[in-house]
Design an enzyme around this catalytic site. Structure first.
Site, PDB file in Angstrom:
ATOM      1  N   THR A 106      -0.968  -6.400   0.769  1.00 61.50           N
ATOM      2  CA  THR A 106      -1.880  -6.696   0.717  1.00 61.50           C
ATOM      3  C   THR A 106      -2.056  -8.211  -0.308  1.00 61.50           C
ATOM      4  O   THR A 106      -1.715  -9.137   0.149  1.00 61.50           O
ATOM      5  CB  THR A 106      -2.148  -6.472  -1.116  1.00 61.50           C
ATOM      6  OG1 THR A 106      -0.538  -6.756  -2.103  1.00 61.50           O
ATOM      7  CG2 THR A 106      -1.024  -4.802  -0.921  1.00 61.50           C
ATOM      8  N   GLU A 107      -3.089  -8.264  -0.689  1.00 61.91           N
ATOM      9  CA  GLU A 107      -3.623  -9.854  -1.257  1.00 61.91           C
ATOM     10  C   GLU A 107      -2.469 -10.324  -1.869  1.00 61.91           C
ATOM     11  O   GLU A 107      -2.370  -9.653  -2.879  1.00 61.91           O
ATOM     12  CB  GLU A 107      -5.208  -9.880  -0.845  1.00 61.91           C
ATOM     13  CG  GLU A 107      -5.824  -9.287  -2.217  1.00 61.91           C
ATOM     14  CD  GLU A 107      -7.275  -9.898  -2.681  1.00 61.91           C
ATOM     15  OE1 GLU A 107      -7.087 -10.407  -2.307  1.00 61.91           O
ATOM     16  OE2 GLU A 107      -7.842  -8.390  -2.950  1.00 61.91           O
ATOM     17  N   CYS A 109      -2.354 -12.532  -5.242  1.00 60.42           N
ATOM     18  CA  CYS A 109      -3.213 -13.521  -6.467  1.00 60.42           C
ATOM     19  C   CYS A 109      -2.284 -14.789  -6.908  1.00 60.42           C
ATOM     20  O   CYS A 109      -1.314 -14.139  -7.530  1.00 60.42           O
ATOM     21  CB  CYS A 109      -3.558 -12.365  -7.452  1.00 60.42           C
ATOM     22  SG  CYS A 109      -4.873 -11.435  -7.599  1.00 60.42           S
ATOM     23  N   ASP A 173      -1.048  -2.504  -7.299  1.00 58.65           N
ATOM     24  CA  ASP A 173      -0.106  -2.111  -7.798  1.00 58.65           C
ATOM     25  C   ASP A 173      -0.520  -0.085  -7.725  1.00 58.65           C
ATOM     26  O   ASP A 173      -0.294   0.217  -8.802  1.00 58.65           O
ATOM     27  CB  ASP A 173       0.518  -2.170  -9.040  1.00 58.65           C
ATOM     28  CG  ASP A 173       2.262  -1.499  -8.518  1.00 58.65           C
ATOM     29  OD1 ASP A 173       2.155  -0.674  -7.580  1.00 58.65           O
ATOM     30  OD2 ASP A 173       2.595  -1.155  -9.563  1.00 58.65           O
TER      31      ASP A 173
END
Length: 293
Positions: A106-107, A109, A173
């Site tokens: 995932t990206e 943050c 999540d």
């Protein structure tokens, strides 16, 4: 060249401890976060030249019920199709049979979870809480109005992420998300006890359980206290939640409008508003334009 045709890295130069089957993503040993279901590691996308997050689920934890593994896998596949500004982007996923793990990229943050960010910045104005709330609700609205409807089921401040330099908040999540049909009813028990709506324990619920979790998350943002921290066990939390006893942290919310807004979110299922309705609530009207500059 590396970017044209990613290969497993030279360990002397790129200290990856694991590389995905395509050779595109490399995982570092640095842990970004850890929960009951998965661990999240810092990783690198060699093709695009950017930092990403490598999420790893130990499938052994679900070995007693193979159907859970199958559902988890298919739901993550669906999540690759989601596109919303307030939902963490899922780039890639695969099952590693040899190590019995499910991995998904995932990206990342930059500022981490909202829980950690709030702890670092103890003096946050009500307006900031409203801006964060609106973005979370916009993400939930997208999930809940998706066809099929998607219920997060484990929303809390540890899996809501933020890029602090622009104040952009994203829900992450989603590995435990449930997809449901037209009835919008789901029938399995998963989540974090302090944030779980009472009907979740009955294993018969709708997407409004996410609204309850959002309300508890907002309570944590406001008080910097985990809801029901006065309880010594999950059993005590269960008893209070199922008998309608509110967390003591609610008494620490001094702003009456904020307290009333939270109470709407954690009310009984039939009285609980949808994400779309909450976005129209007067409490959030002064931050209707949430684009950060």
């Amino acid at each position: 060249m590396l970017f044209a045709n990613p290969e497993p890295p030279d360990e002397d130069n790129e200290p990856f401890v694991e590389v995905d089957p395509s050779g595109r993503f490399g995982r570092y040993s640095e842990l970004l976060g850890s929960g009951a279901v998965k661990k999240v590691y810092k990783a690198f996308d060699q093709k695009e030249g950017r930092d990403v997050a490598w999420n790893q689920v130990r499938l052994r934890k679900f070995s007693a019920d193979p159907s859970v593994i199958s559902r988890l896998y298919s739901e993550i596949e669906l999540l690759t199709t989601l596109k919303n500004d307030n939902i963490i982007v899922l780039f890639h996923f695969w099952k590693d049979s040899e190590h019995s793990t499910l991995n998904f990229i995932t990206e990342e943050c930059a500022s981490g979870s909202l829980r950690d960010y709030r702890k670092k910045h103890r003096h946050v104005a009500l307006r900031a809480l409203k801006k964060w709330s609106r973005q979370i609700l916009e993400g939930l609205e997208y999930l809940h109005t998706h066809d099929p409807c998607i219920i997060h089921r484990d929303l809390n401040c540890s899996n809501i992420f933020i890029n602090g330099n622009i104040g952009k908040v994203k829900i992450g999540d989603l590995g435990l998300a449930a997809t449901v049909g037209k009835s919008h009813e789901a029938h399995s028990l998963l989540g974090t006890p302090e944030y779980m709506a009472p009907e979740l324990y009955e294993e018969n619920y709708t997407e409004l359980v996410d609204i309850y979790s959002f309300g508890m998350s907002l309570l944590e943002m406001a008080t910097m206290e985990i809801p029901y921290s006065e309880c010594a066990s999950i059993a005590q939390i269960y008893k209070k939640v199922t008998t309608g006893v509110k967390p003591q942290a609610l008494n620490k919310v001094n702003d009456p409008e904020l307290k009333a807004f939270i109470e709407r979110c954690i009310g009984q299922p039939r009285a609980r508003p949808s994400a779309s309705e909450l976005l129209k609530d007067p409490f959030l009207s002064d931050v209707a334009d949430c684009d950060e500059t």
